[in-house]
Design an enzyme around this catalytic site. Sequence first.
Site, PDB file in Angstrom:
ATOM      1  N   LYS A 283       0.996  -1.250  -0.103  1.00 43.96           N
ATOM      2  CA  LYS A 283      -0.033  -0.075  -0.202  1.00 43.96           C
ATOM      3  C   LYS A 283       0.859   1.146  -0.039  1.00 43.96           C
ATOM      4  CE  LYS A 283      -4.160   1.473   0.351  1.00 43.96           C
ATOM      5  NZ  LYS A 283      -5.244   0.956   1.647  1.00 43.96           N
ATOM      6  N   HIS A 284       0.717   1.995  -0.958  1.00 45.74           N
ATOM      7  CA  HIS A 284       1.510   3.377  -1.221  1.00 45.74           C
ATOM      8  C   HIS A 284       3.181   3.164  -1.231  1.00 45.74           C
ATOM      9  CE1 HIS A 284      -2.047   5.683  -0.774  1.00 45.74           C
ATOM     10  NE2 HIS A 284      -2.411   5.298   0.292  1.00 45.74           N
ATOM     11  N   ASN A 426      12.834   5.444   7.366  1.00 45.99           N
ATOM     12  CA  ASN A 426      13.585   4.680   8.188  1.00 45.99           C
ATOM     13  C   ASN A 426      12.600   3.117   8.534  1.00 45.99           C
ATOM     14  OD1 ASN A 426      15.949   5.896   9.198  1.00 45.99           O
ATOM     15  ND2 ASN A 426      14.685   7.147  10.595  1.00 45.99           N
ATOM     16  N   HIS A 532      14.535   5.249  -0.216  1.00 48.63           N
ATOM     17  CA  HIS A 532      13.705   6.641   0.021  1.00 48.63           C
ATOM     18  C   HIS A 532      12.768   6.730  -1.071  1.00 48.63           C
ATOM     19  CE1 HIS A 532      17.505   7.462   2.390  1.00 48.63           C
ATOM     20  NE2 HIS A 532      16.555   7.891   2.994  1.00 48.63           N
TER      21      HIS A 532
END
Length: 532
Positions: A283-284, A426, A532
């Site tokens: 999800k996302h 993180n 990232h």
Amino acid sequence: MSHDQVRVARALLSVSDKTGLVDFARALHARGIELVSTGGTHRALTEAGLPVREVADLTGFPEMMDGRVKTLHPAVHGGLLAIRDNPEHQAALAAHGIGAIDLLVVNLYPFEATIAAGKPYDDCVENIDIGGPAMIRAAAKNHGDVAVVTDVSDYAAVLAALEAGGGSLSTALRRSLAQKAYARTAAYDAAIANWLVQHVEAAGPAPFRAVGGSLGQTLRYGENPHQSAAFYRAPGTPRAGVATARQFQGKELSFNNFNDTDAAYECVAEFDPARTAAVAIIKHANPCGVAEGADLLQAYERALACDPTSAFGGIVALNRTLDAEAARKIVEIFTEVIIAPDATEEARAIVGAKKNLRLLLADGLPDPRAAGETVRTLSGGLLIQGRDSAVVDDMALNVVTKRQPSEAEYADLRFAYRVAKHVKSNAIVYARGGATVGIGAGQMSRVDSSRIAAWKAQEGAERLGLTESLAKGAVVASDAFFPFADGLLAAAEAGATAVIQPGGSMRDAEVIAAADAAGLAMVFTGVRHFRH
């Protein structure tokens, strides 16, 4: 200088892809347009009974050097580059007996297909087109007077425009074709340059890099409705995944679908299908549940149990052929996309009952160890890096605590680190028995990610009516080192028994001491997995 309508009297055709060539050329001839051609294109048109001149008739030189030299001549380029209302240009044409060329039809040697097929180096070099790009760029520069067609899909539009314009083509069309032509040669050159990068021993990054691709799909919008978007296919040897998959059914993929499905399939590819069935729910772009199982149904149920709330409207990726049992379970909740190497007929029928659910079949899994690059734009530039192709199975796990992990803990540590590689930094991942039980992603501090993952594990226990958190007896993976002991202590408080992390902090000794004091086993990988 541009003229609104330019009459087409002569066309030069030189194509590698001969799809639709004869019909297109026949329609041009029917309009009284003189045809000039080269090599195989000339043979194809002659065999079709069309009157066509050879380029050698214009240049006075035969094709030579195995066809490497045939169109690089003033008789060709003068005809393409001459400005029609420039007296000096017209005088030069007349003085040298050069005829103007009003329409250029060129598609290039199949270099991208050659490298995608893994052909030998010399074969790839021979499929680098020289004359084609030179002619395309010449015609595109002179689009005020010349139309250039580089894509067979534009044949129909050009013929329709000739019909509507009485044998002439408009400025708007010529300009549009010129833009496409330059984009095509740019993508072609980018493919060549990026292929050569792989064969050059360089002391550092290449001084120039290019990015190119061909339009695969226009998207309704980007991440948000006010953003335009499209999907482009990159040249080269493709990795199995969303870019190569066949969409068996469902609505068109959105921008976010492409991004999330890619993340899901890359994650599940970390699990060798010959060893275990595995499912990743995304999800996302973050995993909300990943699990192994004896079969896909069990793997899906265990992955779903990690965070069923977040899984709603998510992406489901499987590392084996989707079967009916797994398909029935997956369609019980709203799912955006299912991607798998393949699917049985029964599974396809089950998914087919959900008309909007997208089913992608990729015919394989991407190799997590494969070399490659990722590209990201930023203001005024690009960031290019090698793919994170590090795999935990190839890492030496260094035990840094007094207690050694058990065999079961070792298995879960490796599992958790495979998943952590695909969680936004993180990243903290709790796992037990080959399934995630809590994931903390994308927080600004590692201790917050640790607390969120522990909270997810506690929430999972409450859903199951358990008195103890699912983190109790689990292992925990961190994508980067713990800068302080607090993140590790949060894991210990949640009930974790073993930790896997890269190590490398100035406070490693403090963190190790905290692990020993808590009775944890901890291993260092020496490899960080920031994402990232």
